[in-house]
Motif scaffolding. Structure first.
Motif, PDB file in Angstrom:
ATOM      1  N   LEU A 188      81.201 105.975 -18.060  1.00  9.02           N
ATOM      2  CA  LEU A 188      81.545 106.238 -16.659  1.00  9.02           C
ATOM      3  C   LEU A 188      82.350 105.051 -16.144  1.00  9.02           C
ATOM      4  CD1 LEU A 188      80.927 108.177 -14.210  1.00  9.02           C
ATOM      5  CD2 LEU A 188      79.039 106.640 -13.682  1.00  9.02           C
ATOM      6  N   ALA A 189      83.609 105.286 -15.803  1.00 10.68           N
ATOM      7  CA  ALA A 189      84.470 104.206 -15.302  1.00 10.68           C
ATOM      8  C   ALA A 189      84.761 104.409 -13.828  1.00 10.68           C
ATOM      9  CB  ALA A 189      85.774 104.170 -16.082  1.00 10.68           C
ATOM     10  N   ARG A 190      84.834 103.308 -13.118  1.00 12.30           N
ATOM     11  CA  ARG A 190      85.256 103.340 -11.717  1.00 12.30           C
ATOM     12  C   ARG A 190      86.416 102.370 -11.557  1.00 12.30           C
ATOM     13  NH1 ARG A 190      79.631 104.050 -11.160  1.00 12.30           N
ATOM     14  NH2 ARG A 190      79.090 105.900  -9.958  1.00 12.30           N
ATOM     15  N   ILE A 191      87.577 102.936 -11.297  1.00 16.95           N
ATOM     16  CA  ILE A 191      88.782 102.141 -11.101  1.00 16.95           C
ATOM     17  C   ILE A 191      89.770 102.990 -10.320  1.00 16.95           C
ATOM     18  CG2 ILE A 191      89.758 102.882 -13.324  1.00 16.95           C
ATOM     19  CD1 ILE A 191      91.105 100.103 -13.486  1.00 16.95           C
ATOM     20  N   VAL A 192      90.469 102.384  -9.387  1.00 20.77           N
ATOM     21  CA  VAL A 192      91.507 103.084  -8.632  1.00 20.77           C
ATOM     22  C   VAL A 192      92.843 102.559  -9.138  1.00 20.77           C
ATOM     23  CG1 VAL A 192      92.451 103.625  -6.366  1.00 20.77           C
ATOM     24  CG2 VAL A 192      89.986 103.287  -6.643  1.00 20.77           C
TER      25      VAL A 192
END
Length: 298
Positions: A122-126
């Motif tokens: 699960l990655a969180r990056i904008v």
């Protein structure tokens, strides 16, 4: 540890750069055109704190059949089936595979092909791909992994991914985390695609109660599947999707409005299918799929 990053787009390029800067042995699996660009220009990654370009190692599907220790699948769902048949040449008995995509269908497909070798990711990056340049808009860069079906995360995998610039963590219930992210993205897709407007305009038009219904509807599917959304996850969804004046639109809606390939079936279609098998009613999701499948107006 030899790491293969499948795709050099926004997610793969960003995480691959941070891994490479920490001294990890990173290779990118890309298409021939992309390989030419990367060999000529290197991979440029612009984050909120730095603008750098690195030479990178690349391969294309026919280049090699040598196994890697870790494979990160970072392509969008629209490209997943295409790479699924290519990564087999790089999977050995000791290879760990971490797909970083939205939804859950890709996890099931990989588990069928490589049982016991797939980890949840699960990655969180904008970040976006601007031409061939990876641009990160916000400083948030996190990666969460966990074992599936009771399998642990190998220590060498954790050590390889724990690098400066990445908020890395290992969780016990990665499936629950994946479901929580999935149903939020699905709710966002329903809200924007069904009403064809940013959140703030939908609320101004009297649609706040329908937004809350969409959130509850998708979360009910997760609960029926045995992965109830946490109170914090629910609060975050309401905070983002029911914020007066917000200009928020989902990436799914933006892709459809621009006439680009979308993850509609991977995110919404798969969720609707699982809801039917679980006897969970999803009237707003079903209406949204009709809207999309009939041709969402731009």
């Amino acid at each position: 540890m030899r790491i293969l990053v499948v795709g050099a787009g926004a997610t793969g390029g960003a995480f691959g750069t941070l891994l490479q800067e920490a001294g990890r042995d990173v290779t990118y699996l890309v298409r021939p055109r992309k390989q030419e660009v990367l060999r000529r220009d290197g991979l440029r990654f612009i984050s909120p704190t730095a603008d750098r370009t690195h030479p990178v190692k690349t391969i294309t599907a026919p280049d090699s059949s040598e196994a890697f220790d870790l494979i990160l699948v970072t392509v969008k769902a629209t490209a997943f089936e295409g790479v699924l048949g290519e990564i087999g040449a790089f999977v050995g008995a000791g290879t760990s595979i971490i797909p970083i995509l939205n939804g859950m269908a890709h996890v099931d497909r990989l588990e069928q092909l490589y049982p016991g070798q797939v980890l949840g990711g699960l990655a969180r990056i904008v970040a976006t791909l601007d031409g061939d340049v990876v641009r990160q808009q916000m400083p948030l860069t996190s990666l969460t992994v966990g074992g599936l079906n009771g399998n642990p995360v190998p220590t060498d995998v954790s050590e390889a991914l724990d690098v400066p610039g990445v908020d890395f963590s290992v969780v016990d219930d990665v499936a629950g985390a994946l479901w929580e992210k999935w149903v939020f993205i699905a709710a966002a897709g329903i809200v924007n695609c069904l009403f064809r407007a940013p959140v703030g305009r939908i609320i101004e038009a009297g649609g706040r109660s329908r937004i809350l219904e969409a959130i509850s509807e998708t979360e009910a599917v997760a609960a029926a599947a045995g992965h109830p959304v946490s109170d914090a996850g629910h609060a975050q969804a309401v905070g983002i999707l029911a914020q007066p004046g917000s200009a928020f639109t989902s990436s799914l809606y933006r892709d459809l409005s621009a006439g680009l390939p979308s993850e509609a079936e991977h995110i919404l279609g798969d969720l609707a299918g699982r809801a039917r098998s679980l006897n969970a009613p999803t009237p707003l999701l079903d209406l949204t799929l009709i809207q999309i499948r009939a041709g969402l107006p731009t």
